[in-house]
Scaffold this motif. Structure first.
Motif, short mmCIF file in Angstrom:
data_model
loop_
_atom_site.label_atom_id
_atom_site.label_comp_id
_atom_site.label_asym_id
_atom_site.label_seq_id
_atom_site.Cartn_x
_atom_site.Cartn_y
_atom_site.Cartn_z
N SER A 1 -108.98 0.00 42.85
CA SER A 1 -107.65 -0.35 43.33
C SER A 1 -107.60 -1.73 43.97
N TYR A 2 -108.75 -2.36 44.26
CA TYR A 2 -108.73 -3.63 44.97
C TYR A 2 -108.14 -4.73 44.10
N ALA A 3 -107.21 -5.49 44.66
CA ALA A 3 -106.68 -6.64 43.92
C ALA A 3 -106.38 -7.75 44.88
N ARG A 4 -106.71 -8.93 44.50
CA ARG A 4 -106.51 -10.11 45.31
C ARG A 4 -105.02 -10.43 45.36
N PRO A 5 -104.54 -10.78 46.52
CA PRO A 5 -103.11 -11.08 46.62
C PRO A 5 -102.74 -12.28 45.76
N GLU A 6 -101.53 -12.27 45.33
CA GLU A 6 -101.03 -13.37 44.49
C GLU A 6 -101.09 -14.69 45.26
N GLN A 7 -101.56 -15.75 44.61
CA GLN A 7 -101.64 -17.07 45.25
C GLN A 7 -100.43 -17.90 44.83
N PRO A 8 -99.97 -18.75 45.73
CA PRO A 8 -98.87 -19.63 45.35
C PRO A 8 -99.33 -20.57 44.25
N PRO A 9 -98.44 -21.06 43.41
CA PRO A 9 -98.84 -21.94 42.32
C PRO A 9 -99.39 -23.24 42.87
N VAL A 10 -100.20 -23.88 42.10
CA VAL A 10 -100.82 -25.14 42.49
C VAL A 10 -99.75 -26.21 42.58
N ARG B 1 -109.36 -8.71 36.86
CA ARG B 1 -108.07 -8.23 37.35
C ARG B 1 -108.02 -8.29 38.88
N SER B 2 -109.16 -7.99 39.52
CA SER B 2 -109.09 -7.92 40.97
C SER B 2 -109.27 -9.28 41.64
N ILE B 3 -109.92 -10.24 41.04
CA ILE B 3 -110.22 -11.44 41.81
C ILE B 3 -109.64 -12.73 41.28
N ALA B 4 -109.30 -12.80 39.97
CA ALA B 4 -108.98 -14.11 39.39
C ALA B 4 -107.57 -14.56 39.69
N ASP B 5 -107.39 -15.91 39.72
CA ASP B 5 -106.06 -16.48 39.71
C ASP B 5 -105.71 -16.93 38.30
N GLU B 6 -106.74 -17.52 37.68
CA GLU B 6 -106.54 -17.95 36.30
C GLU B 6 -107.66 -17.39 35.45
N VAL B 7 -107.40 -17.27 34.17
CA VAL B 7 -108.40 -16.70 33.26
C VAL B 7 -108.62 -17.66 32.11
N VAL B 8 -109.92 -17.84 31.77
CA VAL B 8 -110.28 -18.60 30.57
C VAL B 8 -111.05 -17.64 29.67
N VAL B 9 -110.53 -17.38 28.46
CA VAL B 9 -111.22 -16.46 27.56
C VAL B 9 -111.98 -17.29 26.54
#
Lengths: 523, 544, 307, 318
Positions: free
Chosen positions: B266-275, B487-495
C-alpha cells in the motif's frame, strides 16, 4: 759413482736413473711384485667399482684429467712409460729401460717392442713423443704442462727416445709416470683425444661421462696372464657418500673409493666388509697468503700452527684414518722424510706466546673454505676455530660454494684450504707448491735458502747429501712456511671380502695406485 | 478448498518439528515446533520473510538438513516412513524418487559440467526407475509438456547455454523425472523477471496438476503463492503464525503479522509538484551510445533527472539499465553522447573526474553483501567518504558517523564497530545508503536496492530513501525490474528494452493506458493477489 | 615383518598428541580473555596440538641459551657419541651436543624461515595485488616476468644466484625469498582477481581512492585467508630449500646450527639404522604439521563451512 | 573450439618469448658466476698460460654478446652447439638423459597422480574424520622431510643388504622395460612421496570448496550417494585448480629432482645441469635450461587447455 751403473741403497731408490726389465718374459715383474699373492691370483669375474667422482663434463683429453674417475679409467685402459710399484719403486712399463747422463740432463728411454693397442697396432717411439708433445707447446691446455716443460728436446733413435732437459733432474722417470701422460696411438705426430684406444689392460666398451664405463679385458695385453685378472670392469660414478655405501652394502658394487669417514666405523660392522685404508702422501693444508698482513708475520703463522689441534682433527675429520701433519708436505713413507723434526702439537699457550711476539693479545681472522678443498674441510675449519679460541685467535669460518672454489677462493683469499694428492718424490712436491714463483705456490711463499736447496737437491746424485738437503727443507717449511698442514689423510676405500689383492699396496695414489683393475682379483 | 483434499490419503505428517542451527560454536533453535499435514495432490504454500525458516522446514520435509543444522525434535512421517529414524541410505532412496526438490536458482543448482538431460536421467537411472535411453525419451516428453523450446535438443545443452526461465522449467521437469509423490518448490521464481515468471508459474502449475503431485511451495511473494497453493501457512522466525486455505488467508488474515505482510503494497510516495520550467536537471543523459567490444548495449539513450525527483529505470535483465548506470558513473565511457551534471559536461572516464565531481554522484548497490567490504567496520565504511571528501578527522568524524547512523535509524553505540557480517540484509542496505549520504551528494543511483530484500524490509528502505530525499533535496535514479516498487517510489519512469528507451514520462502517465506494448506486457505480468489472476491472464493472452 | 607394532605405536603417538592438544586447549581457554577463549574453544584437537607445538618452538627459540645444556658450537665430546645422561641425544659429527644444537636450531631455522617467508610474501603479494588491481600492461609485464622466473627450476636458480652473490645468511634469505615470491605472486594475483570484481572495489574506485589504499585497505584484508594458508606451507618449504642447498654445499654458514643442514650433516647415519638424523628432520616435520593444522583450522573458520 | 586453438597459438608464442628471456638470463647468470669455463675446467691445476690457451681455443676470449649471438644463431637453426668440455654435441649429450628424466617423471606421475586424486577425494568425502586428519598429517610429514633424506630412509627400508629393491637406479646395459620399472622403483617412490601431499591437499580443498554449492545440494537432494556426489558432481567442477597443481608438480618432477638423481645415481638432466653449471659449460647449461623451461611452459599450457576443456562454459559458448 758411475752414472750408468748407479743402484740405490734405499729400497725405493732402485732403478731411478736406470731402469730395465730384469729378465723379461714371464718373470717380468717378479722383483717388485708380490709373488705369493700373484700365485693365487685367479682370472674371472667383473669388477664393479663405485667412484666418488666423475662428471658429465669430463673428457678423454689426458691433459684435462683431474678427478679419480678419469685417472682410474686411464690406468685401466692405458699404460705409461713407467709404472710406480706398490713399494714406490719405478717399474719399466712401455719403456723397457732407461739411462741418464751423469748430470741427469739427458735421458734415453728404450721403448718396449710388441706392446699392442686395443686396436691391434703396436706402440712406436713416435707415439711416445706425440703423447708427451700433446702437453707441450703454446696452445697446450694440459695440466701436465708445468711439470713436462723441463723437456727442451725429444729425439727418436729407433726404439729409443732421448729427452734433453733444461736442468738436471734425478727424478725425471717419476715425472713420466704422471697420470696425464699415457702412451696413446698417434697419427702424423698427434694423438686423437676423442678416441678411447690405449695399450692398457682393459678395452673401454662403453663410456658415459659422469655416469659410468664398461670395460672388457684386452686380449692382446702385453703383460699376459700376470696382470689384469678380471674379465671385465664396470666403473660407476656415485657422488653421494651414502649412496656409495649403500651400493656396496647391498652388493651392487664390489669396491668403493672415498668412504665417508664420519660413518666408516659403522660400515666396518657390516658383514663381509673390508675397509681399505692406505696412508700415502695425501695431505690437507690451510695455506695463508704470506704476502699479506697478518700472515706475512711468521709469529702469527706459528701461533696458528700451535693453535690447531692436530690429534683432534685426525680423530674427528679423518675418524682416525690418517696421521698428524707437521706443516710440511713430505709423508712418513717417503724416501727423505725428516725423522728428526719435532712434531708440533696443540699448545694454546705457545700460540699466545707467538701472538705476543708479534705484539698482539688476540687476533680476528677469517678462513674461506669449502668442502671442495678437501672432504670435511668446513668441519676442520670449525674445529680449528674452536681450538684456536683458547690461543686468543678468533677465527671466523666462511663457507664458500664448492662450485668455483678453485678459481675464486683458492689462491685468491688470504686464508683458505687445500689438498695435495702428494707427489712420488720430494722434489716434485716442493717444486710444484713451495718454490718461489711456482704457479701453485698457494701461499705465495718465498724463502731464499729453501729455493737454493731445491735447485741443488734436484740435480744432486749423492743420496746422503740429498737427504741432508731435504731434511733442512722440511725444517724450513715446517717452521717458516706459510701453510698449516695438520693432517695426512689416508685414502680409504672399502670392498667386499671376495676381492683380493697383494700383500703390499701402493701408497702413491688411492685404489692401489689407481691400478687395482690390473693388480686385484676375485678370490 | 481444504475439503477438496479431505478424503485423500495423508502423505506427509510433520509434528512439532524443531531444528537447531550452529553458530558461534553453540546450537540455537531456529525452528520452534512446526506442524504440517499434507495430503496427496495438495499444494501447501509456506510464506514468510527471510530467516523465517521456510527453506529449512521445506528441506526437513525430505528428512534433510543443511550442514550446520540438525533436527532436534519432532516427527516427520512420509507415507508411513519415519524419516528421522530412517537410515541415511533409506532416506536417499526416497530423495529424488518419491520426494523431489526444485531450488530457487536453477542456474546455480544445475551442475555446470553436465548436460541437462544427463542430469535429468541421473535420478531415474540411479534409483533404478528406468534405463538411460528410456529416461532420455521421457525427458524430451516432459520438456515438451513444460513448453520448453526445441524439446528434442534442449537437453543436450549445458546449463549455461539455456536461459534462466527455461532452466527453471527444466529443473521442474527434472524433479518430475521419477514422478514423485511430493515436490518441494523453494522460491522457484524469485530470481526471474516478471515476464518470465509467468511462464514458469504456469508450467509448474500445469505439471503438478497433471500428475496430481503434492507440493510444498515456498515463497515470500504473496501474489505468487496465491496462484499456486491450496492452503497457506505463514512462518515468522521459526514459529507458525497461522494457516488456512488460500482464499480465506487472502481475504481474512487473522494475525497482525500476516496483516502487515498484506499491507506492504500500500505504500506510495506522495505526488510531487511538476518541475519548474527552466530548471537545470541535476543529471542529463544525452544521446548516449555505449557498449562492450563491438556490441552496442545502449543505443541513443536520453533522459534528465531533476533535484528532489526520482526517475525509475525499468526493464528486463539485459535491457541496459545497469549499463546506463555505468556510463553515468564513468566506469564505461560512452561511444557517443555525454553526461551533463548541473549543466556541465562530465569527463567520460571516472579517473578523469575531479574529487568533487565524484562526490556529487553516489551509488547504492543491489547486493549489499558484495558492496560492503566484509573486513571493514561500519566506522570506516561510512566514515571513509566523509574523511576523504570533507576532510573530517577524529572527533568530528566520529560525530558525523554517528549522525549518519542516526539518519539510517541504527543505534550508533551498538553498531559503529560492527562488521557487515554482523548485520541483517536490510541493515546492510542501510549502511550502503549511509555511505552514499556521507559524501553529501546531489545525486544517488539506486541499483535494484530492494530486489534482494523481503517486502517488509524493502518497504522500510523505500520509506527511508524517500525521507532522505526530502531532507537533502536528492535526485535519485532508481533502477529496478519491479513495477510495484516503481509504483510506490517513482516520479518519472524510463522503460528500456534492448538498449533503447521505449517509453518515458511521469509515473501517472505511464500507469494509465494506453501503453506502449512492451510497457503493457510488463505491467500485466506483475502478479496480483487474486488467486485467479494467473488463470485469467493466461486465458486473456491465449485469446489475444 | 611385524606390522602390528608400528600401528600400535602410531596410534599411541596420535592419542598422546591429541591428549596434549586437549590439555593445552583446556588450559588455554581457562587463562585467555573471553573473546580469545571463545575462538580457542572451537579449535579441533589437531589445531590445539599444533598451537601447543608452535608455542614450544617459540619458547625454545627465545630461551635457547637458557634451555640448552651446552653451547651451539662447543665441542664437548667425541663425534657421534651415543645417547647418554650427559648428552641426552648424543653428539654430532664434530662432537657437539645434539640436543643443544637442536634447540639453537629452532632459533636459527625458524628465524631464517620466518624472515624469508615474510619477505617473499611482502614482495609476492604486493606485486600480485598490483597486477590484479591495475591490470593491463602492468599485469602482463609482471605475469610474464614471473613466468620466466618460474620456468627456471627453483633449486638450480638459487644455486646460480648463491654462487654469484655468495652464501651469507642475508643473501640466502633474499635469494630464497625472491624465488618464493614468484609462487606467492601467482596466488595473490589469482585471489585478487576474484576480489577486484566486487562492488565494494568498484565503489572505492568511484570514490577516487588511490592505488595504495585500494590494495592495502580494500583488497588485502579479503585476500588474507588463502595467503595465510600458503604462508604455512611456504614457511615450511624454506627449511627444505635450505636443506637441499646444504646438500649441494650452499646452506647456512657453519657452525650455525640449523635443522636443514643438520639433516644433511648426519644423514648418512640413517643408513646404519642410527636415528639421529631423524631428530632435526622430525623437528621440521612436526613444525610443518603443526603449522598446517592451525592454518587448516583458521581456513575452515574463514570459509564458513559448518560441518 | 577455434578460440582454444588461438589461445594455444598465443601461448606458444609467449612461451617462445619466455624461452628466449630464460636463455638470456641463464647466459648472464653463467657469465656472472665467479670463474669461467677455462678456469673451472683446468681446476686446481690451472696455470695462466693453459687457461689463456683454452680460452683462445674455445673462443671464450670473445666479448660476451658475440658469444651469446653465436649461440643464439646456432640455436635458431637447431644447432645447440657442442659441450665445451668433451666437445660432444649438446643435443646428443642431453638426448639420452632427457629420456631418462622423462621416464622417471612419468613413472612417478603414474603413481602419484592417481594416488593423490584418490586420497584427496577420500579425504574430501570423509572430511574432518580420523582418516582425513591422518592422511593429511602423513602427507605433510612426507613433504617436510628433505627429499634426499626420504630417499635414504626408503633405501634403508627397502634396499640395503638383502633388500627388495636396488639402492641404485643403474640403467646401464639396456635393461628391459619391466627391469627398468623395478630398478627405478625407489626413486619413483621418493618423488611420489614428495609431490603427493601437494596434489592431495589441492584436490581435497578444491572439492570441499564446491561442497556448499547449490548444485551439490541438489545432487544430494536427488538421493545420490556421497561418493557419487563427490566424484560425479564436485570433481568435474574442481578439475581446473587440480589440473593446475598437477601440472606444477609434473614440472617439478622433470625439473626439480636433482637430489633424487644424485642419491639414486640416476643419470638425469638435473645432475647434468648442476655439473655443467659447476664447470660453466655454457652450451650444456643453456640446452638443459631450455628443456626445463620448455617443459614448464608446455605443461602449464597443457594444464590451461585441459582446464578450459573441463569447463563446458569455455568449450561450448552460447
Amino acid at each position: 759413482m758411475s752414472s750408468n751403473k748407479f743402484m740405490s741403497s734405499g729400497v725405493s731408490r732402485r732403478g731411478v736413473l736406470k731402469g730395465a726389465s730384469a729378465i723379461g718374459g714371464a718373470a717380468l715383474l717378479t722383483p717388485m711384485g708380490t709373488p705369493m699373492a700373484r700365485a693365487q691370483a685367479m682370472r674371472g669375474g667383473t669388477l664393479r667399482v663405485g667412484m666418488a667422482h666423475g662428471s658429465t663434463t669430463d673428457s678423454l683429453d689426458p691433459g684435462s684429467w683431474e678427478n679419480d674417475f678419469s685417472i682410474f679409467l686411464a690406468h685401466s685402459s692405458n699404460n705409461y712409460l713407467v709404472e710406480i710399484g706398490q713399494d714406490g719403486s719405478l717399474i719399466p712399463e712401455v719403456a723397457e729401460g732407461w739411462e741418464a747422463s751423469p748430470d741427469a740432463r739427458v735421458w734415453t728411454f728404450t721403448i718396449r717392442s710388441g706392446v699392442q693397442y686395443h686396436s691391434g697396432r703396436t706402440v712406436t717411439a713416435e707415439d711416445v713423443v706425440a703423447s708427451i708433445n700433446h702437453h707441450l707447446g703454446d696452445d697446450s691446455t694440459s695440466a701436465a704442462k708445468p711439470i713436462l716443460e723441463v723437456i727442451t728436446e725429444m729425439t727418436i733413435d729407433g726404439m729409443n727416445v732421448v729427452f734433453t732437459l733444461a736442468d738436471g733432474n734425478a727424478d725425471f722417470p717419476f715425472v713420466l709416470s704422471d697420470y696425464h701422460v699415457p702412451i696413446l696411438p698417434s697419427n702424423n705426430g698427434e694423438i686423437d683425444v676423442t678416441s678411447t684406444d690405449g695399450c692398457g689392460p682393459y678395452v673401454i666398451d662403453q663410456l658415459e661421462q659422469g655416469v659410468g664405463a664398461s670395460l672388457t679385458r684386452h686380449d692382446g695385453y702385453w703383460k699376459g696372464d700376470s696382470r689384469a685378472h678380471f674379465d671385465g670392469v664396470e666403473i660407476l660414478a656415485i657422488h653421494d657418500a651414502a649412496a656409495r655405501q649403500n651400493a656396496l652394502i647391498s652388493g651392487e658394487v664390489d669396491y668403493i673409493d672415498t668412504v665417508d669417514l664420519n660413518t666408516v666405523h659403522l660400515l666396518q660392522r657390516a658383514p663381509g666388509m673390508v675397509i681399505f685404508p692406505v696412508t700415502g702422501n695425501q695431505h690437507y693444508g690451510l695455506p695463508m697468503d704470506s704476502r699479506q698482513a697478518p700472515y706475512s708475520d711468521n709469529n702469527v703463522r706459528m701461533a696458528l700452527k700451535y693453535a690447531i689441534d692436530r690429534e683432534q682433527m685426525v680423530d674427528t675429520i679423518l675418524n682416525g684414518f690418517g696421521s698428524v701433519g707437521n706443516d710440511h708436505p713430505i709423508g712418513p713413507g717417503q724416501r727423505y722424510f725428516n725423522t728428526e723434526l719435532e712434531q708440533k702439537s696443540y699448545d694454546p699457550d705457545r700460540a699466545r706466546y707467538y701472538l705476543q711476539q708479534s705484539g698482539l693479545d688476540s687476533i680476528d681472522l677469517e678462513i674461506n673454505i669449502a668442502d671442495a678443498a678437501f672432504s670435511g674441510a668446513v668441519d676442520a675449519a670449525v674445529l680449528f676455530s674452536e681450538s684456536a679460541a683458547a690461543g686468543g685467535i678468533n677465527l671466523t669460518v666462511s663457507r664458500e660454494p664448492n662450485d668455483g672454489y678453485w678459481s675464486n677462493v683458492w689462491m685468491q683469499k688470504p686464508f683458505v684450504g687445500t689438498y695435495w694428492g702428494g707427489r712420488p718424490v720430494e722434489d716434485l712436491m716442493f717444486t710444484t707448491a713451495y718454490a718461489e714463483g711456482a704457479s701453485w705456490n698457494e701461499s705465495y711463499w718465498s724463502h731464499e735458502r729453501f729455493n737454493e736447496l731445491l735447485v741443488a737437491a734436484r740435480a744432486e746424485l749423492n743420496d746422503d747429501l740429498r737427504r741432508e738437503m731435504y731434511f733442512e727443507m722440511q725444517q724450513i717449511v715446517s717452521d717458516e712456511g706459510s701453510t698449516i698442514i695438520p693432517m695426512f689423510a689416508a685414502y680409504v676405500g672399502a670392498h667386499n671380502d671376495t676381492l683380493m689383492h697383494g700383500d703390499e699396496i701402493a701408497t702413491n695414489w688411492a685404489n692401489d695406485g689407481h691400478r687395482m683393475t690390473e693388480r686385484w682379483w676375485f678370490g | 478448498m481444504t475439503d477438496e483434499f479431505a478424503d485423500k490419503d495423508v502423505l506427509l505428517t510433520i509434528k512439532d518439528l524443531r531444528i537447531e542451527g550452529r553458530s558461534d560454536e553453540t546450537w540455537n533453535e531456529i525452528v520452534h515446533g512446526v506442524d504440517i499435514t499434507l495430503r496427496k495432490g495438495e499444494v501447501l504454500g509456506l510464506i514468510g520473510e527471510s530467516g523465517a525458516g521456510k527453506s529449512t522446514v521445506g528441506l526437513a520435509a525430505m528428512g534433510f538438513t543443511r550442514d550446520g543444522c540438525r533436527i532436534s525434535d519432532g516427527t516427520i512421517d512420509f507415507d508411513g516412513i519415519d524419516l528421522r529414524a530412517a537410515s541415511a541410505g533409506d532416506r536417499r532412496a526416497l530423495m529424488g524418487k518419491r520426494i523431489a526438490y526444485v531450488a530457487q536458482s536453477a542456474a546455480a543448482s544445475f551442475n555446470p559440467s553436465h548436460k541437462l538431460i544427463d542430469q535429468y536421467s541421473e535420478a531415474p537411472v540411479q534409483h533404478g526407475v528406468m534405463g538411460k535411453s528410456e529416461a532420455e525419451s521421457d525427458a524430451t516428453d516432459l520438456y515438451r509438456r513444460m513448453q520448453l523450446p526445441d524439446p528434442d535438443n534442449i537437453g543436450f545443452r549445458y546449463p549455461h547455454q539455456v536461459s534462466g526461465g527455461q532452466l527453471q522449467r527444466a529443473m521442474t521437469a527434472m524433479a518430475m523425472a521419477c514422478r514423485p509423490d511430493l515436490i518441494i518448490f523453494d522460491e522457484p521464481t524469485t530470481a526471474l523477471d516478471v515476464t518470465t515468471q509467468i511462464e514458469v508459474l504456469a508450467a509448474i502449475r500445469n505439471i503438478v496438476e497433471e500428475f496430481d503431485t503434492a507440493a510444498i511451495y515456498i515463497t515470500h511473494d504473496l501474489a505468487v503463492v496465491a496462484q499456486m497453493a491450496d492452503r497457506i501457512k505463514v512462518l515468522l522466525k521459526g514459529d507458525e503464525v497461522e494457516e488456512s486455505d488460500t482464499a480465506s488467508m487472502l481475504s481474512d488474515p487473522q494475525e497482525d503479522y500476516t496483516k502487515s505482510l498484506w499491507a506492504v503494497r500500500s505504500y506510495a510516495r506522495p505526488e510531487q509538484p511538476p518541475v519548474a520550467a527552466g530548471e537545470t536537471p541535476v543529471v542529463s543523459v544525452r544521446n548516449v551510445t555505449a557498449g562492450y567490444g563491438s556490441i552496442d548495449v545502449l543505443k541513443d539513450v536520453n533522459f534528465d533527472i531533476y533535484a528532489k525527483r526520482t526517475v525509475a529505470v525499468v526493464g528486463e535483465s539485459g535491457s541496459g539499465k545497469s549499463t546506463t548506470a555505468r556510463v553515468i558513473t564513468g566506469l564505461l565511457p560512452p561511444r557517443k553522447g555525454e553526461i551533463l551534471f548541473d549543466g556541465q559536461t562530465l569527463p567520460s572516464d571516472y579517473r578523469k573526474r575531479s574529487r568533487d565531481q565524484l562526490r556529487q554522484a553516489q551509488m547504492i548497490y543491489q547486493m549489499a553483501d558484495t558492496a560492503l567490504n566484509p573486513k571493514l567496520r561500519l566506522r570506516e565504511l561510512i566514515g571513509r567518504p566523509a574523511q576523504m571528501y570533507l576532510g573530517l578527522q577524529g572527533k568530528a568524524l566520529t560525530e558525523r558517523i554517528r549522525q549518519l547512523l542516526d539518519l539510517i535509524e541504527l543505534e550508533p553505540d551498538e553498531y559503529i564497530d560492527r562488521l557487515p557480517s554482523e548485520l541483517s540484509g536490510g541493515q546492510k542496505q542501510r549502511i550502503g545508503i549511509a555511505r552514499a549520504l556521507a559524501a553529501e551528494p546531489k545525486f544517488i543511483i539506486c541499483d535494484e536496492v530492494t530486489s534482494a530484500l523481503d517486502q517488509l524490509v524493502a518497504e522500510g528502505i523505500l520509506r527511508l530513501l524517500d525521507k532522505l530525499q526530502n531532507e537533502f533535496d536528492l535526485a535519485y535514479m532508481f533502477i529496478t525490474h519491479d513495477l510495484a516498487t516503481v509504483r510506490s517510489i517513482a516520479d518519472e519512469v524510463v522503460v528500456m528494452k534492448e538498449g533503447k528507451v521505449v517509453a518515458q514520462g511521469p509515473k501517472l502517465e505511464m500507469f494509465q493506458p494506453p501503453h506502449d506494448p512492451y510497457t503493457e506486457l510488463l505491467l500485466s505480468s506483475v502478479p496480483e493477489m487474486d488467486p485467479n489472476w494467473l488463470s485469467d491472464l493466461l486465458k486473456a493472452r491465449g485469446e489475444a | 615383518m611385524n606390522i602390528i607394532m608400528p600401528l600400535v605405536w602410531i596410534a599411541a603417538v596420535c592419542a598422546a598428541a591429541m591428549a596434549a592438544g586437549w590439555i593445552f586447549r583446556t588450559v588455554a581457554v581457562a587463562v585467555s580473555p573471553r573473546a580469545i577463549a571463545k575462538a580457542l574453544k572451537s579449535a579441533p584437537l589437531t589445531a590445539s596440538f599444533g598451537m601447543l607445538m608452535i608455542l614450544i618452538y617459540i619458547v625454545g627459540a627465545f630461551l635457547a641459551p637458557a634451555i640448552a645444556p651446552f653451547s651451539e658450537t662447543e665441542i664437548v665430546g667425541r663425534e657421534f657419541q651415543p645417547w647418554d645422561d650427559v648428552h641426552l641425544l648424543g653428539t654430532d659429527s664434530l662432537g657437539r651436543d645434539m640436543l643443544s644444537r637442536l634447540i639453537y636450531g629452532a632459533r636459527n631455522t625458524v628465524g631464517i624461515a620466518f624472515a624469508t617467508t615474510i619477505i617473499a610474501f611482502a614482495i609476492g603479494s604486493i606485486t600480485g595485488l598490483l597486477a590484479a588491481t591495475v591490470g593491463g600492461w602492468m599485469d602482463q609485464t609482471l605475469s610474464r616476468a614471473v613466468d620466466v622466473l618460474m620456468a627456471i627450476p627453483a633449486l638450480i636458480f638459487s644455486l646460480l644466484l648463491l654462487s654469484i652473490f655468495g652464501t651469507s645468511v642475508v643473501t640466502l634469505i633474499l635469494v630464497i625469498a625472491i624465488i618464493d615470491s614468484t609462487r606467492v605472486f601467482r596466488l595473490a594475483r589469482s585471489v585478487a582477481l576474484n576480489i577486484v570484481v566486487m562492488d565494494y572495489i568498484e565503489a572505492a574506485k568511484l570514490r577516487g581512492e588511490g592505488l595504495w589504499r585500494l590494495i592495502t585497505r580494500e583488497i588485502l584484508p579479503n585476500a588474507t585467508a588463502p595467503l595465510v594458508a600458503e604462508f604455512g606451507l611456504r614457511f615450511c618449504f624454506v627449511f627444505l630449500t635450505i636443506s637441499a642447498l646444504s646438500f649441494l654445499g650452499l646452506g647456512i654458514q657453519p657452525p650455525t646450527a640449523d635443522w636443514g643442514s643438520m639433516v644433511k650433516e648426519n644423514a648418512t647415519l640413517i643408513t646404519f639404522g642410527d636415528i639421529t638424523p631423524l631428530l632435526p628432520a622430525g623437528a621440521i616435520a612436526l613444525l610443518t604439521v603443526s603449522v598446517n593444522f592451525v592454518v587448516d583450522w583458521q581456513l575452515h573458520r574463514a570459509s564458513g563451512l559448518k560441518d | 573450439m577455434s578460440h582454444i586453438w588461438s589461445m594455444i597459438g598465443k601461448r606458444l608464442a609467449l612461451g617462445l618469448l619466455t624461452l628466449f628471456i630464460v636463455s638470456v638470463l641463464i647466459f648472464l647468470a653463467t657469465e656472472l658466476l665467479p670463474g669461467d669455463f677455462a678456469e673451472e675446467f683446468l681446476g686446481q691445476s690451472a696455470t695462466e698460460e693453459t687457461v689463456a690457451a683454452l680460452r683462445r681455443e674455445l673462443g671464450l676470449d670473445q666479448p660476451m654478446h658475440i658469444r651469446y649471438i653465436d649461440w643464439l644463431t646456432g640455436a635458431l637453426q637447431g644447432d645447440f652447439g657442442n659441450s665445451l668440455s668433451n666437445r660432444r654435441p649438446v643435443s646428443e649429450l642431453i638426448g639420452g638423459r632427457f629420456g631418462n628424466t622423462l621416464f622417471l617423471a612419468a613413472y612417478a606421475a603414474a603413481i602419484a597422480v592417481p594416488l593423490s586424486l584418490a586420497l584427496g577425494i577420500l579425504a574430501a568425502l570423509y572430511r574432518n574424520s580420523f582418516f582425513d586428519r591422518f592422511a593429511n598429517a602423513a602427507a605433510l610429514t612426507a613433504i617436510s622431510f628433505p627429499e634426499f633424506f626420504l630417499a635414504y630412509i626408503l633405501i634403508v627400508w627397502l634396499a640395503g643388504a638383502g633388500g627388495l629393491f636396488p639402492s641404485m637406479a643403474n640403467l646401464r646395459g639396456d635393461p628391459s622395460f619391466g627391469d627398468m620399472l623395478y630398478r627405478t622403483f625407489l626413486p619413483a617412490l621418493t618423488m611420489t612421496l614428495v609431490v603427493t601431499a601437494h596434489m592431495m591437499r589441492m584436490t581435497r580443498a578444491a572439492i570441499i570448496n564446491l561442497l556448499a554449492s547449490p548444485y551439490i545440494e541438489m545432487a544430494r537432494l536427488k538421493g545420490m550417494s556421497p561418493m557419487r556426489v563427490v566424484v560425479k558432481h564436485a570433481l568435474p567442477n574442481a578439475l581446473a585448480p587440480i589440473i593446475n597443481v598437477i601440472a606444477l608438480n609434473l614440472a617439478y618432477l622433470i625439473t626439480g629432482v636433482v637430489l633424487v638423481e644424485v642419491v639414486f645415481v640416476y643419470p638425469g638432466l638435473g645432475q647434468l645441469m648442476v655439473d655443467s653449471v659447476a664447470s660453466r659449460d655454457m652450451p650444456v647449461v643453456q640446452g638443459v635450461a631450455l628443456i626445463f623451461a620448455a617443459a614448464y611452459v608446455l605443461l602449464n599450457l597443457t594444464a590451461d587447455v585441459l582446464a578450459t576443456l573441463s569447463n563446458p562454459r569455455l568449450v561450448h559458448r552460447r
